[in-house]
Design a protein around this motif. Structure first.
Motif, mmCIF file in Angstrom:
data_model
loop_
_atom_site.group_PDB
_atom_site.id
_atom_site.type_symbol
_atom_site.label_atom_id
_atom_site.label_comp_id
_atom_site.label_asym_id
_atom_site.label_seq_id
_atom_site.Cartn_x
_atom_site.Cartn_y
_atom_site.Cartn_z
ATOM 1 N N ALA A 137 50.625 -19.311 6.973
ATOM 2 C CA ALA A 137 49.372 -19.668 6.303
ATOM 3 C C ALA A 137 48.326 -18.567 6.503
ATOM 4 C CB ALA A 137 48.852 -21.002 6.829
ATOM 5 N N SER A 138 48.309 -17.981 7.696
ATOM 6 C CA SER A 138 47.372 -16.886 7.979
ATOM 7 C C SER A 138 47.626 -15.702 7.059
ATOM 8 C CB SER A 138 47.500 -16.445 9.439
ATOM 9 O OG SER A 138 47.094 -17.468 10.313
ATOM 10 N N ARG A 139 48.877 -15.383 6.858
ATOM 11 C CA ARG A 139 49.230 -14.290 5.948
ATOM 12 C C ARG A 139 48.728 -14.601 4.540
ATOM 13 N NH1 ARG A 139 54.870 -14.778 5.627
ATOM 14 N NH2 ARG A 139 54.321 -16.360 4.073
ATOM 15 N N ASP A 140 48.943 -15.830 4.093
ATOM 16 C CA ASP A 140 48.539 -16.217 2.745
ATOM 17 C C ASP A 140 47.024 -16.203 2.562
ATOM 18 O OD1 ASP A 140 51.222 -16.564 2.211
ATOM 19 O OD2 ASP A 140 51.173 -18.758 2.408
ATOM 20 N N ARG A 141 46.290 -16.498 3.639
ATOM 21 C CA ARG A 141 44.829 -16.550 3.570
ATOM 22 C C ARG A 141 44.164 -15.216 3.927
ATOM 23 N NH1 ARG A 141 41.532 -19.969 1.306
ATOM 24 N NH2 ARG A 141 40.119 -20.101 3.083
ATOM 25 N N GLY A 142 44.952 -14.227 4.302
ATOM 26 C CA GLY A 142 44.389 -12.920 4.610
ATOM 27 C C GLY A 142 43.842 -12.786 6.009
ATOM 28 N N LEU A 143 44.338 -13.625 6.947
ATOM 29 C CA LEU A 143 43.932 -13.493 8.348
ATOM 30 C C LEU A 143 44.785 -12.430 9.033
ATOM 31 C CD1 LEU A 143 43.012 -16.488 7.546
ATOM 32 C CD2 LEU A 143 43.137 -16.965 9.985
ATOM 33 N N ILE A 144 44.275 -11.889 10.114
ATOM 34 C CA ILE A 144 45.032 -10.959 10.957
ATOM 35 C C ILE A 144 45.734 -11.790 12.022
ATOM 36 C CG2 ILE A 144 44.863 -9.051 12.604
ATOM 37 C CD1 ILE A 144 42.200 -8.363 10.993
ATOM 38 N N SER A 145 47.039 -11.667 12.111
ATOM 39 C CA SER A 145 47.819 -12.473 13.046
ATOM 40 C C SER A 145 48.179 -11.677 14.291
ATOM 41 C CB SER A 145 49.102 -12.972 12.384
ATOM 42 O OG SER A 145 48.802 -13.898 11.356
ATOM 43 N N ILE A 146 47.858 -12.267 15.453
ATOM 44 C CA ILE A 146 48.281 -11.710 16.736
ATOM 45 C C ILE A 146 48.952 -12.836 17.521
ATOM 46 C CG2 ILE A 146 46.490 -9.944 16.721
ATOM 47 C CD1 ILE A 146 44.870 -11.580 18.683
ATOM 48 N N GLY A 147 49.796 -12.493 18.482
ATOM 49 C CA GLY A 147 50.542 -13.554 19.159
ATOM 50 C C GLY A 147 50.866 -13.243 20.601
ATOM 51 N N PHE A 148 51.018 -14.320 21.362
ATOM 52 C CA PHE A 148 51.548 -14.286 22.724
ATOM 53 C C PHE A 148 52.839 -15.085 22.726
ATOM 54 C CE2 PHE A 148 47.127 -14.257 25.046
ATOM 55 C CZ PHE A 148 46.909 -12.950 24.638
ATOM 56 N N CYS A 149 53.905 -14.531 23.314
ATOM 57 C CA CYS A 149 55.157 -15.271 23.443
ATOM 58 C C CYS A 149 55.875 -14.792 24.703
ATOM 59 C CB CYS A 149 56.027 -15.090 22.199
ATOM 60 S SG CYS A 149 56.603 -13.399 21.940
ATOM 61 N N GLY A 150 57.128 -15.232 24.864
ATOM 62 C CA GLY A 150 57.935 -14.820 25.996
ATOM 63 C C GLY A 150 58.767 -13.596 25.657
ATOM 64 N N GLY A 154 61.489 -13.726 18.869
ATOM 65 C CA GLY A 154 61.982 -14.547 17.777
ATOM 66 C C GLY A 154 61.260 -14.267 16.470
ATOM 67 N N PRO A 155 61.038 -15.320 15.671
ATOM 68 C CA PRO A 155 60.420 -15.125 14.357
ATOM 69 C C PRO A 155 58.970 -14.674 14.409
ATOM 70 C CG PRO A 155 60.775 -17.465 14.805
ATOM 71 C CD PRO A 155 61.475 -16.706 15.886
ATOM 72 N N MET A 156 58.327 -14.725 15.561
ATOM 73 C CA MET A 156 56.956 -14.234 15.663
ATOM 74 C C MET A 156 56.892 -12.726 15.444
ATOM 75 S SD MET A 156 55.359 -16.542 18.787
ATOM 76 C CE MET A 156 53.795 -15.650 18.845
ATOM 77 N N ARG A 157 57.958 -12.028 15.763
ATOM 78 C CA ARG A 157 57.947 -10.561 15.643
ATOM 79 C C ARG A 157 57.664 -10.104 14.219
ATOM 80 N NH1 ARG A 157 63.184 -9.361 19.413
ATOM 81 N NH2 ARG A 157 62.083 -9.287 21.421
ATOM 82 N N ASP A 158 58.133 -10.849 13.241
ATOM 83 C CA ASP A 158 57.946 -10.470 11.833
ATOM 84 C C ASP A 158 56.626 -10.967 11.273
ATOM 85 O OD1 ASP A 158 60.492 -9.313 11.851
ATOM 86 O OD2 ASP A 158 61.443 -11.211 11.302
ATOM 87 N N ARG A 159 55.863 -11.702 12.073
ATOM 88 C CA ARG A 159 54.661 -12.341 11.552
ATOM 89 C C ARG A 159 53.368 -11.869 12.213
ATOM 90 N NH1 ARG A 159 58.899 -15.860 10.750
ATOM 91 N NH2 ARG A 159 58.757 -17.196 8.899
ATOM 92 N N CYS A 160 53.466 -11.071 13.252
ATOM 93 C CA CYS A 160 52.275 -10.654 14.000
ATOM 94 C C CYS A 160 52.006 -9.163 13.840
ATOM 95 C CB CYS A 160 52.458 -10.955 15.486
ATOM 96 S SG CYS A 160 52.534 -12.700 15.882
ATOM 97 N N ARG A 161 50.752 -8.840 13.608
ATOM 98 C CA ARG A 161 50.371 -7.431 13.630
ATOM 99 C C ARG A 161 50.508 -6.878 15.043
ATOM 100 N NH1 ARG A 161 44.836 -5.440 10.871
ATOM 101 N NH2 ARG A 161 45.993 -6.316 9.104
ATOM 102 N N HIS A 162 50.122 -7.696 16.017
ATOM 103 C CA HIS A 162 50.241 -7.313 17.424
ATOM 104 C C HIS A 162 50.840 -8.500 18.180
ATOM 105 C CE1 HIS A 162 47.698 -3.998 16.293
ATOM 106 N NE2 HIS A 162 46.706 -4.822 15.985
ATOM 107 N N LEU A 163 51.910 -8.255 18.916
ATOM 108 C CA LEU A 163 52.603 -9.321 19.638
ATOM 109 C C LEU A 163 52.805 -8.911 21.089
ATOM 110 C CD1 LEU A 163 54.091 -12.067 19.576
ATOM 111 C CD2 LEU A 163 56.178 -10.798 18.986
ATOM 112 N N LEU A 164 52.353 -9.769 21.997
ATOM 113 C CA LEU A 164 52.551 -9.533 23.424
ATOM 114 C C LEU A 164 53.678 -10.451 23.902
ATOM 115 C CD1 LEU A 164 49.891 -8.861 26.073
ATOM 116 C CD2 LEU A 164 51.704 -10.508 26.583
ATOM 117 N N GLU A 165 54.787 -9.845 24.300
ATOM 118 C CA GLU A 165 55.954 -10.586 24.768
ATOM 119 C C GLU A 165 56.005 -10.504 26.291
ATOM 120 O OE1 GLU A 165 59.588 -9.859 22.369
ATOM 121 O OE2 GLU A 165 58.322 -8.533 21.176
#
Length: 199
Positions: A137-150, A154-165
């Motif tokens: 939804a963030s991609r569709d609305r033009g938001l910048i996506s960042i993420g925290f995961c382990g 997984g699928p977060m890698r293809d969806r985040c501009r910046h991802l902290l694993e």
């Protein structure tokens, strides 16, 4: 104390320290946190905001992080625009009941998100369905996506501009790294937004 408890405590603390040491020693983590802070600063300077979501302990982290931005972290300064999408029980239960639990953050992104906002999605597994849908939804609305995961993004890698694993596969250890990272990112934003106070 039951037999073995002391060994459990020692082992847990050792694992925690090892994960934090790995986090501290890898330059890529510092680069990622700096990039996340830069994205948030750009959004805030443009009059946009930070939206944050996660499940369980990560929901608590979402609220914790929003509190640091709205109130203060290192020193007194003006509030910074941040909203945890985990706190409105009426919205969450209505959406969960009417559409399904996987939509509880997606609907809020679509309703509240604006182009140029930043969405921070937190998922220790990297594959929580409601977080993945929120990223879409963030991609569709033009938001910048960042993420925290382990350790397995997984699928977060293809969806985040910046991802902290976080360098662990254990939920509790991952969450410890996440809140340390969140404090660092918030502190970097404070320093950029209010440099006179930072001195």
């Amino acid at each position: 104390m039951p037999t073995g408890d002391a060994d459990f405590i020692r082992a847990y603390l050792t694992e925690s320290v090892e994960a934090l040491t790995a986090f501290q020693s890898e330059p890529a983590y510092r680069q990622t946190m700096t990039a996340m802070a830069d994205s948030i600063v750009t959004a805030l300077r443009a009059g946009r905001k930070l939206l944050i979501a996660g499940n369980g302990g990560s929901a608590g982290d979402s609220q914790h992080i929003a509190g640091e931005f709205i109130s203060r972290l290192m020193y007194d300064r003006a509030p910074l625009a941040a909203i945890a999408l985990t706190v409105d029980t009426s919205v969450i239960t209505a959406t969960g009941n009417d559409y399904g639990y996987e939509h509880i953050f997606e609907r809020q992104i679509l309703g509240l998100g604006q182009t140029g906002d930043v969405f921070l999605g937190i998922s220790t597994s990297g594959k929580s369905p409601n977080i993945i849908r929120a990223f879409d939804a963030s991609r569709d609305r033009g938001l910048i996506s960042i993420g925290f995961c382990g350790a397995v993004g997984g699928p977060m890698r293809d969806r985040c501009r910046h991802l902290l694993e976080a360098p662990s596969g254990k939920t509790a250890i991952i969450q410890q790294i996440h809140i340390v990272a969140a404090h660092i990112v918030c502190a970097l934003v404070e320093r950029a937004m209010f440099p006179r106070d930072a001195a």
